[in-house]
Write a protein that holds these residues in place. Sequence first.
Motif, mmCIF file in Angstrom:
data_model
loop_
_atom_site.group_PDB
_atom_site.id
_atom_site.type_symbol
_atom_site.label_atom_id
_atom_site.label_comp_id
_atom_site.label_asym_id
_atom_site.label_seq_id
_atom_site.Cartn_x
_atom_site.Cartn_y
_atom_site.Cartn_z
ATOM 1 N N THR A 170 0.844 -1.186 0.000
ATOM 2 C CA THR A 170 0.000 0.000 0.000
ATOM 3 C C THR A 170 0.885 1.242 0.000
ATOM 4 O O THR A 170 1.737 1.395 0.873
ATOM 5 N N PRO A 171 0.681 2.153 -0.975
ATOM 6 C CA PRO A 171 1.498 3.364 -1.018
ATOM 7 C C PRO A 171 1.056 4.401 0.020
ATOM 8 O O PRO A 171 -0.066 4.347 0.531
ATOM 9 N N PHE A 172 1.928 5.345 0.292
ATOM 10 C CA PHE A 172 1.650 6.378 1.277
ATOM 11 C C PHE A 172 0.419 7.198 0.907
ATOM 12 O O PHE A 172 -0.277 7.711 1.781
ATOM 13 N N SER A 173 0.119 7.327 -0.377
ATOM 14 C CA SER A 173 -1.052 8.123 -0.785
ATOM 15 C C SER A 173 -2.351 7.556 -0.212
ATOM 16 O O SER A 173 -3.298 8.305 0.021
ATOM 17 N N TRP A 174 -2.391 6.248 0.062
ATOM 18 C CA TRP A 174 -3.566 5.694 0.748
ATOM 19 C C TRP A 174 -3.670 6.299 2.151
ATOM 20 O O TRP A 174 -4.736 6.707 2.592
ATOM 21 N N THR A 175 -2.553 6.362 2.854
ATOM 22 C CA THR A 175 -2.526 6.904 4.212
ATOM 23 C C THR A 175 -2.955 8.374 4.212
ATOM 24 O O THR A 175 -3.659 8.817 5.118
ATOM 25 N N GLU A 176 -2.558 9.114 3.197
ATOM 26 C CA GLU A 176 -2.967 10.523 3.096
ATOM 27 C C GLU A 176 -4.487 10.630 2.994
ATOM 28 O O GLU A 176 -5.093 11.513 3.614
ATOM 29 N N ALA A 177 -5.112 9.734 2.223
ATOM 30 C CA ALA A 177 -6.575 9.741 2.102
ATOM 31 C C ALA A 177 -7.232 9.451 3.449
ATOM 32 O O ALA A 177 -8.246 10.058 3.807
ATOM 33 N N CYS B 161 -6.356 -5.026 -4.834
ATOM 34 C CA CYS B 161 -5.870 -3.817 -4.151
ATOM 35 C C CYS B 161 -5.395 -2.768 -5.141
ATOM 36 O O CYS B 161 -5.664 -1.575 -4.969
ATOM 37 N N ALA B 162 -4.676 -3.191 -6.160
ATOM 38 C CA ALA B 162 -4.131 -2.254 -7.140
ATOM 39 C C ALA B 162 -5.240 -1.531 -7.906
ATOM 40 O O ALA B 162 -5.040 -0.402 -8.361
ATOM 41 N N ALA B 163 -6.412 -2.146 -8.012
ATOM 42 C CA ALA B 163 -7.508 -1.564 -8.791
ATOM 43 C C ALA B 163 -8.453 -0.691 -7.953
ATOM 44 O O ALA B 163 -9.234 0.075 -8.512
ATOM 45 N N LEU B 164 -8.377 -0.790 -6.638
ATOM 46 C CA LEU B 164 -9.300 -0.030 -5.796
ATOM 47 C C LEU B 164 -8.847 1.417 -5.617
ATOM 48 O O LEU B 164 -7.650 1.678 -5.475
ATOM 49 N N PRO B 165 -9.795 2.348 -5.580
ATOM 50 C CA PRO B 165 -9.423 3.742 -5.313
ATOM 51 C C PRO B 165 -9.047 3.915 -3.842
ATOM 52 O O PRO B 165 -9.488 3.155 -2.985
ATOM 53 N N PHE B 166 -8.217 4.906 -3.559
ATOM 54 C CA PHE B 166 -7.852 5.206 -2.195
ATOM 55 C C PHE B 166 -8.944 6.084 -1.580
ATOM 56 O O PHE B 166 -9.364 7.070 -2.179
#
Length: 191
Positions: free
Chosen positions: A8-15, A181-186
């Motif tokens: 999971t990239p950090f951009s998920w955490t930002e959301a 996971c790769a296809a789901l929006p954050f």
Amino acid sequence: MFKLKYDTPFSWTEAVMADFDTFLQDHAAAEKKASGMAVSMLSHYPDRRKLVRAMTDLALEEMIHFKQVVKILLERNVNLADDKKDTYVKQLRALFRNGREVFLLDRLLVAAVIEARGYERFSLVAQALPEGSKEQDFYGTIAKSEEKHAWLFVELAYEYFDKTEVDLRLEEILTTEAEICAALPFRAALH
């Protein structure tokens, strides 16, 4: 622990941090559903004593986690939200095969992967929260719990099925889970 195939990239955490109250609502719903899943499993497999004991303990632990998240919500003056369908879980459940034994194996391994994903993401949330805050401590503890649960489900699979069969099926599920996971929006949700 087995390795997830998608990080999971950090951009998920930002959301999540941008709308933490919504994330808390989703987390509460996830804990409640996890408790229900454990009760469902022990109800469907009453002859599997080790599973019954483990799922009884898990159901109680997940409800304690639910209660803890509710406490945080109420302290923040936020209500519980309506339960929403979890696209991630729905797609993983589509992997369940027909047949009592393979269905049980798939349920155990999908649960293991969901818990492993929870470990990864709750760890990210803990890292993003203010240092020394009670929320950071809570999410650090929850992450460790999720890691333990992931192993519990794999150990139960090894208890009832051949190790080679378990490992091969786990690998298939991990590959598909990474694609999901790769296809789901954050968004401000666990999945």
